[in-house]
Enzyme design. Structure first.
Site, short mmCIF file in Angstrom:
data_model
loop_
_atom_site.label_atom_id
_atom_site.label_comp_id
_atom_site.label_asym_id
_atom_site.label_seq_id
_atom_site.Cartn_x
_atom_site.Cartn_y
_atom_site.Cartn_z
N SER A 1 0.80 -1.23 0.00
CA SER A 1 0.00 0.00 0.00
C SER A 1 0.83 1.28 0.00
CB SER A 1 -0.95 0.00 1.19
OG SER A 1 -0.23 -0.17 2.38
N HIS B 1 -5.77 -4.08 -2.09
CA HIS B 1 -5.61 -3.01 -3.08
C HIS B 1 -5.68 -3.53 -4.52
CE1 HIS B 1 -4.69 0.41 -0.47
NE2 HIS B 1 -4.07 -0.47 0.31
N LYS C 1 -12.37 -0.95 -0.50
CA LYS C 1 -11.52 -0.06 -1.29
C LYS C 1 -12.18 0.14 -2.66
CE LYS C 1 -7.69 -0.44 1.70
NZ LYS C 1 -6.96 -1.43 2.45
#
Ligand code: PLP
Length: 375
Positions: free
Chosen positions: A173, A201, A232
């Protein structure tokens, strides 16, 4: 006592504070009456405020009510939870899916519940993985970032018959780089280890949204456990694991964050389901995300700033010290650009971490370009 501890944090420039919006999450947010262009959210596809997600949430709210009232084991879950589990398993091209209440909960619950004797963890793994390793009773070996040579040395050093787990973020990240998953799959197979991949992610971003395995042309294997979040790119909340059916059933019986926590509200579940449908049927979203990312890269190239061009929408721009990174972040803020500084000890090298989304417009990018040129 806490006053003096807090003062000490402040003196070191490490004091953290909550920042609140008075608008939806998105490319433009309102903070304390200021309109800012936002380069700090993980809402990569701009789905969190999508009308179809909100419509799905309202429908579920009307059909199933607000809070879920109990854990999944006590009928806190609904048919929607099971539909989402089937949906995420198919989307991720794996055998079965299980919902957990957040990515943090998934990692601190599922990793210890596997009860492996040895865990091998990348040094830059997410804090929730680190905490999951700490909560397990395993002997934990930390391998150098993405260094599969080092990992193999460590795998080789433990008794062959001991149960083993390799755990990694797929997209890291803070740098946006991708783990050497192909090599990790080969090592897991060779050393008879489980491989736990955190696709937080990558979900909705890599491999047509299906994650890192698809991106790298790999398919599910019995020893792979994919974990990821709905919070996300999928614009909702909560997390999933996709794995073999017996492993799922083991999690249902042993993962404490699954057993001892109230089920997610069905409105949240309905949004995640709708988001997956949108990702499946609208490939242009991810295409736009990557066009915007290339636009950011071309702005940064012209600027002379030092940055890393990753394969993901996470682009770090590096600075030599904390003072400089703070100064630049402040200057951008004065120009209406929200791109926060990230400093040690969170990362080694001070940086501004830009995250780009599909929802940023050409005008947003032009304003960013102008602000960067003024630096
Ligand atoms: C965000 C994140 C998590 C935590 O997920 P939440 O749903 O926000 O709790 C876990 N792992 C990684 C790699 C993440 O980026």
């Amino acid at each position: 006592m806490f006053d003096s501890r807090l003062y000490e944090l402040e003196r070191q420039g490490l004091l953290r504070n909550i920042l609140s919006r008075s608008s939806p999450q998105g490319p433009r947010i309102n903070m304390k009456g200021r309109l800012l262009i936002n380069f700090s959210s993980n809402d990569y596809l701009g789905l969190s405020n999508h009308p179809l997600l909100k419509e799905a949430a309202i429908k579920a709210l009307n059909e199933y009510g607000g809070g879920s009232g109990a854990s999944r084991l006590l009928a806190g879950g609904t048919e929607l939870h099971e539909m989402l589990e089937d949906k995420i398993a198919r989307f991720k091209e794996g055998p079965s899916g299980l919902i957990l209440n957040s990515g943090y909960t998934a990692n601190v619950s599922c990793i210890p519940s596997l009860e492996t004797q040895y865990i091998f963890s990348d040094e830059l793994n997410h804090a929730s993985i680190i905490d999951g390793c700490r909560l397990s009773r395993a002997k934990v070996y930390i391998y150098r970032h993405c260094d599969t040579g080092h990992l193999e040395e460590l795998l080789y050093s433990v008794p062959g018959e001991g149960s083993k787990l390799i755990v990694t973020d797929s997209v890291f990240s803070m740098d946006g780089d991708i783990a050497p998953i192909k090599k990790l799959v080969a090592l897991a197979e060779r050393y008879n280890a489980l491989l736990y991949i955190d696709d937080a992610h990558a979900t909705g971003v890599l491999g047509k949204g299906r994650g890192s395995l698809r991106e790298l042309g790999l398919s599910h294997r019995p020893f792979i456990i994919q974990m990821g979040t709905f919070s996300k790119a999928l614009g909702s909340f909560g997390a999933y694991v996709v794995c073999e059916e017996p492993i799922k059933r083991w999690f249902i019986n042993r993962a404490r964050g699954f057993i001892y926590s109230t089920a997610l509200p069905s409105s949240i579940i309905a949004m995640a389901y709708k988001a997956i449908e949108i990702v499946e049927t609208t490939p242009s979203l991810i295409e736009t995300l990557y066009l915007n990312k290339e636009r950011l890269i071309s702005i940064l190239k012209k600027s002379g700033l030092e940055f890393r061009d990753s394969e993901t929408p996470i682009i770090p721009v590096f600075f030599k010290d904390n003072e400089e990174v703070m100064r630049v972040s402040e200057k951008l803020l004065n120009e209406g650009i929200y791109a926060p500084a990230i400093r040690p000890p969170t990362v080694k090298m001070p940086r501004i971490r830009f995250t780009i989304t599909a929802a940023h417009t050409e005008e947003d990018m032009e304003l960013l370009e102008r602000a960067i040129n003024k630096l």
